[in-house]
Motif scaffolding. Sequence first.
Motif, PDB file in Angstrom:
ATOM      1  N   GLN A 153      -6.063 -49.997 -36.307  1.00 13.82           N
ATOM      2  CA  GLN A 153      -4.946 -49.359 -35.371  1.00 13.82           C
ATOM      3  C   GLN A 153      -5.552 -48.734 -34.161  1.00 13.82           C
ATOM      4  O   GLN A 153      -4.797 -48.539 -33.264  1.00 13.82           O
ATOM      5  N   HIS A 163       3.884 -52.433 -27.908  1.00 19.73           N
ATOM      6  CA  HIS A 163       4.591 -51.396 -27.227  1.00 19.73           C
ATOM      7  C   HIS A 163       5.222 -51.600 -25.897  1.00 19.73           C
ATOM      8  O   HIS A 163       6.274 -50.925 -25.336  1.00 19.73           O
ATOM      9  N   ALA A 184       5.838 -39.446 -29.702  1.00 21.38           N
ATOM     10  CA  ALA A 184       4.983 -38.825 -30.432  1.00 21.38           C
ATOM     11  C   ALA A 184       3.557 -39.672 -30.566  1.00 21.38           C
ATOM     12  O   ALA A 184       3.688 -40.795 -30.217  1.00 21.38           O
ATOM     13  N   SER A 186      -0.138 -40.736 -32.327  1.00 21.97           N
ATOM     14  CA  SER A 186      -1.140 -40.666 -33.454  1.00 21.97           C
ATOM     15  C   SER A 186      -2.363 -41.690 -33.104  1.00 21.97           C
ATOM     16  O   SER A 186      -3.201 -41.330 -32.362  1.00 21.97           O
ATOM     17  N   SER A 187      -2.193 -43.053 -33.148  1.00 20.73           N
ATOM     18  CA  SER A 187      -3.055 -43.908 -32.793  1.00 20.73           C
ATOM     19  C   SER A 187      -3.016 -43.913 -31.257  1.00 20.73           C
ATOM     20  O   SER A 187      -3.913 -44.540 -30.652  1.00 20.73           O
ATOM     21  N   CYS A 188      -2.005 -43.520 -30.628  1.00 22.67           N
ATOM     22  CA  CYS A 188      -1.768 -43.618 -29.304  1.00 22.67           C
ATOM     23  C   CYS A 188      -1.338 -44.961 -28.724  1.00 22.67           C
ATOM     24  O   CYS A 188      -1.202 -45.415 -27.705  1.00 22.67           O
ATOM     25  N   THR A 190       1.934 -46.048 -29.243  1.00 20.55           N
ATOM     26  CA  THR A 190       3.206 -46.175 -28.294  1.00 20.55           C
ATOM     27  C   THR A 190       2.858 -45.548 -27.287  1.00 20.55           C
ATOM     28  O   THR A 190       3.537 -46.090 -26.245  1.00 20.55           O
ATOM     29  N   HIS A 230       2.657 -38.147 -37.042  1.00 23.47           N
ATOM     30  CA  HIS A 230       1.962 -37.784 -35.949  1.00 23.47           C
ATOM     31  C   HIS A 230       0.760 -36.953 -35.964  1.00 23.47           C
ATOM     32  O   HIS A 230       0.568 -36.519 -36.978  1.00 23.47           O
ATOM     33  N   SER A 273       8.363 -36.741 -37.127  1.00 24.16           N
ATOM     34  CA  SER A 273       7.654 -37.077 -35.835  1.00 24.16           C
ATOM     35  C   SER A 273       9.002 -37.039 -34.637  1.00 24.16           C
ATOM     36  O   SER A 273       9.022 -36.492 -33.694  1.00 24.16           O
ATOM     37  N   PRO A 299      10.323 -42.344 -34.171  1.00 21.09           N
ATOM     38  CA  PRO A 299       9.454 -43.493 -34.869  1.00 21.09           C
ATOM     39  C   PRO A 299       9.927 -43.916 -36.470  1.00 21.09           C
ATOM     40  O   PRO A 299       9.883 -44.952 -36.742  1.00 21.09           O
ATOM     41  N   ASP A 300      10.615 -42.883 -36.965  1.00 24.18           N
ATOM     42  CA  ASP A 300      11.172 -43.445 -38.468  1.00 24.18           C
ATOM     43  C   ASP A 300      12.365 -42.487 -39.188  1.00 24.18           C
ATOM     44  O   ASP A 300      12.839 -41.988 -38.284  1.00 24.18           O
ATOM     45  N   TYR A 305      11.093 -38.151 -46.357  1.00 27.45           N
ATOM     46  CA  TYR A 305      10.771 -36.824 -46.013  1.00 27.45           C
ATOM     47  C   TYR A 305      11.790 -35.999 -46.933  1.00 27.45           C
ATOM     48  O   TYR A 305      11.820 -34.808 -46.641  1.00 27.45           O
TER      49      TYR A 305
END
Length: 338
Positions: A153, A163, A184, A186-188, A190, A230, A273, A299-300, A305
Amino acid sequence: MKTPAFTSGITGTVGSTPLVELTRLAENSTVRVFAKLEAYNPGGSIKDRSALEMIRHGIATGRIVPGRSVVVESSSGNLGIGLAQVCAYFGIRFICVVDPRTNVQNIAIMRALGAEVEVVTRTDPVTGEYLPVRIRRVRELAAKLPGGYWPDQYSNPRNPRAHHTTMREIVEALSGPPDLLFCATSSCGTLRGCAEYSRKNGLGIRIVAVDAVGSTIFGNPVGPRLIPGHGAAVRPALYRDGLADEVVHVDDAGAVVGCRRLAGQEAILAGGSSGAVVTALERSLDRIPPGSTCVLVFPDRGERYLDTIYDDDWVRSRFGDISHLWKQDATVMETSAY
Ligand SMILES: Cc1ncc(COP(=O)(O)O)c(C=O)c1O
């Protein structure tokens, strides 16, 4: 002919998530705020889009053969769940490499969907992070197992490609481009996918990347982070300079406060995030031109959480008593509602 009111197979429900106007977060501002609720994807997060796009492309190009290939990936949970679902649907064996920060419920969901989950227990001696260790293990498994395939990813162009659709759905829902998009990173995936779509179509959307304090994506030093999702300990290969027009770093406490405000004010239970994105918006509000339209990508969902961000004891033990940072707003809302 009338469009059928059903989809064929669960993968048909990925994407087309709701866009909801948030009327309370920026109540005293002329800025209009909308949220793209990615929790409505069938696996519960934005990563369902990337998982489906990467696996579909792998099958279409012959690199993945259902029944013969073994997909191996590193994930903090959400991509793992997305891949577990997509691989189960297409009949592909899937091994997910996670670390001890991964929520136990996420691991249970992946296993329930038939995935094999391997937990790395040691951190990298240089960075003190789990990610490099997870990646090394994925590489090893993908090379060793017959039919092993690593979607990766962090470098797979089909991740951001997924995206283009996220951004297109937003533009279609608003009947035009928003002025700003907060997402947000992480992998970039989005960030890059939304930025690429906006630039390719000349939409002129100002892209605000929201990263975690302690993440090194935008060149800051690596530091400890508590909330998964994130941020990244290694700059992803998908990263490009200039993708974001602006970067806002939010620490763990800021993410918690954003989540709690979102729950209290908008009745949306979202993940860490999303909370960071809410805090980033609040910090940017006085610089956003009046009358602008902002879209926040959430995102989620918050269920993953409950024993951290939404647990008062956990929050107090990590950050001290910070509840006044969200309770204050709840009181204002309560009284102003009458
Ligand atoms: C909860 C959450 N937020 C944000 C992100 C960042 O998304 P991206 O990988 O597209 O940069 C992720 C990625 O896994 C995530 O799980």
